[in-house]
Design a protein around this motif. Structure first.
Motif, PDB file in Angstrom:
ATOM      1  N   ALA A   1      -5.275   0.788  -3.381  1.00 65.10           N
ATOM      2  CA  ALA A   1      -4.183   0.134  -2.605  1.00 65.10           C
ATOM      3  C   ALA A   1      -4.238   0.489  -1.184  1.00 65.10           C
ATOM      4  N   THR A   2      -4.516   1.579  -0.657  1.00 69.34           N
ATOM      5  CA  THR A   2      -4.828   2.069   0.569  1.00 69.34           C
ATOM      6  C   THR A   2      -5.989   1.591   1.363  1.00 69.34           C
TER       7      THR A   2
ATOM      8  N   GLY B   1       1.775   2.388  -3.159  1.00 67.78           N
ATOM      9  CA  GLY B   1       0.631   2.565  -4.338  1.00 67.78           C
ATOM     10  C   GLY B   1       0.255   1.249  -4.879  1.00 67.78           C
TER      11      GLY B   1
ATOM     12  N   GLY C   1       1.271   6.412  -2.254  1.00 64.67           N
ATOM     13  CA  GLY C   1       0.381   5.561  -1.324  1.00 64.67           C
ATOM     14  C   GLY C   1       0.293   5.788   0.084  1.00 64.67           C
TER      15      GLY C   1
ATOM     16  N   ALA D   1       0.732  -1.224   0.055  1.00 63.39           N
ATOM     17  CA  ALA D   1      -0.045   0.100   0.080  1.00 63.39           C
ATOM     18  C   ALA D   1       0.852   1.115  -0.188  1.00 63.39           C
TER      19      ALA D   1
END
Length: 456
Positions: free
Chosen positions: A403-404, A224, A320, A221
């Motif tokens: 991603a996060t 990203g 990210g 994460a």
């Protein structure tokens, strides 16, 4: 969803989850036989009874019990009974066993990696249902926390205990090595350089990271990078693992280099072993949850000054951030409308700034409600533990993207253990980073596809 489908799903997934009983994050590991397991109905005095199952062990059990007592004393229509069910894995197993009976809870705490299963089980009422009926303002929640538990525009569960990982470092060892204790490393490259310098001084090893799958997920994460396909399993159900992508190989190559050069050591999978080595000043830097901050600072008070820094990432990483860890509260849909509404009232109470301030100060977990930071008790706590500002800033600086927001898959607990096995193979010189992650990806993908067949 028909009952046969739910039970079939539970049986298949129970086999998967029971093979993954060493998840390293979350509540206590002690267990006791629950009492009063009826999930709802009438309590003494005509109150509506709400059973709440949770996995907050140790000192956190007392905090949960106090919050429940606060709620029960605040009104005269609902009585909540909190029942500790052991570890997250213990709780999940007991929940599956209770499905289809009247022995389960009205509200259950479930760790974040169980989210896909909870949705697919067909046994929950999305929290969004009550939010819409009550016109409850979702904007009062931390957006980067609520984002994890939001699927298809619906908040399925209410965030409860939330944390993310940060770097802890020994400021005294930094000074002894000629490093600026107020400028901790923030990139992979800077961490390697600092760890090398500290190790060469001979007083301590530069760093130690527990072999914990949660850290790998966070490193993805922070670059990203998605962990599974289909928008991290959020655009549609994940069908493939992406753990062998460039992001994963980069992490393991860096990690192994730290070990090979003596800049870091390998103490295995337990984060407790990292903390013990840190407390003994045998290592200068470790990774751990923000929820461990108070304990780490208190344990080492008087010995050395604990510094904190954001989770490091490669210097060339894409934008990210961190994923929230911890657990959330889910509403079971086999309870009466009366019980569900009573449970919703309790959940709303837990999100109040006052209760969130109490929760944060006494557990170390983030407040999920923005206004909790305006409480004087929270402000005073931040003065006492200034290191927590690192955690708050890291949470707020994270930009929500696929991603996060975190990956979702029905076999996450098992996938986490498979990744931990791959990390071990690399650090123990049994496989290269690419080969180990290729094998892990193949195995996880097979498990995902096996799971997906049970919910079609």
């Amino acid at each position: 969803m028909k009952k046969r489908k739910v039970l079939g799903l539970c049986l298949v997934i129970m086999m998967i989850f029971l093979s993954a009983c060493n998840v390293n994050m979350g509540g206590g590991t002690e267990s006791k036989k629950p009492e009063g397991t009826q999930s709802g109905g009438q309590a003494a005095g005509g109150k509506t009874k709400v059973i709440f199952w949770h996995a907050m062990g140790g000192a956190n059990t007392k905090v949960v019990d106090q919050m429940v007592a606060n709620y029960n004393a605040s009104q005269d229509k609902v009585e909540v009974e909190a029942i500790f069910q052991g570890s997250y894995d213990d709780l999940l197993s007991k929940l599956k066993t209770s499905m289809g009976s009247n022995e389960g809870p009205a509200v259950v705490q479930m760790y974040e990696i169980g989210s896909r299963f909870m949705i697919d089980s067909g046994t929950v009422t999305p929290m969004q249902t009550f939010i819409d009926q009550d016109h409850w303002d979702v904007s009062q929640l931390e957006p980067n926390i609520a984002g994890y538990y939001t699927f298809d525009g619906k908040l399925y569960s209410m965030p409860f205990n939330t944390s993310n990982p940060i770097l802890y470092y020994n400021k005294n060892l930094f000074k002894d090595a000629g490093l600026d204790p107020e400028k901790p490393p923030t990139t992979f490259e800077e961490l390697k350089e600092a760890a090398n310098i500290i190790s060469k001084k001979g007083k301590a090893v530069g760093a130690n990271f527990a072999i914990y799958g949660w850290f790998m997920e966070q490193f993805f994460a922070n670059q990203g990078a998605d962990y599974v396909n289909n928008g991290n399993g959020r655009d549609s159900m994940a069908t493939e693992s992406l753990v062998n992508s460039e992001a994963g190989v980069k992490v393991l190559t860096w990690w192994k280099d730290l070990i090979d050069t003596g800049a870091a050591n390998n103490l295995g999978r337990k984060t407790d072993d990292s903390k013990k080595a840190f407390a003994a000043e045998q290592v200068a830097m470790i990774l751990d949850s923000t929820a461990a901050l108070k304990g780490i600072v208190d344990t080492n008070s008087g010995k050395f000054e604990v510094g904190t820094a954001p989770l490091p990432k490669p210097a060339d990483a894409k934008e990210g951030g961190v994923i929230v860890g911890g657990a959330s509260l889910w509403m079971m849909n086999d309870r009466s409308e009366e019980v569900q509404k009573a449970a919703w009232d309790f959940i709303k109470y837990l999100t109040s700034p006052k209760e969130q301030a109490y929760w944060h100060i006494n557990t170390g977990y983030f407040p999920i409600t923005i206004k909790a930071y305006e409480e004087e008790s929270v402000k005073e706590n931040l003065v006492k533990f200034p290191q927590f500002k690192t955690a708050i800033d890291q949470l707020h600086n994270t930009k929500l993207n696929t991603a996060t927001r975190g990956a979702v898959m029905g076999v996450f607990p098992e996938a986490r253990q498979i990744v931990e096995g791959a990390i071990e193979e690399v650090l123990n010189n049994k496989k290269s980073p690419q080969d180990a992650l290729d094998a892990a990806t193949k195995e996880i993908t097979s498990k995902i596809q096996q799971y997906n067949k049970t919910v079609k």
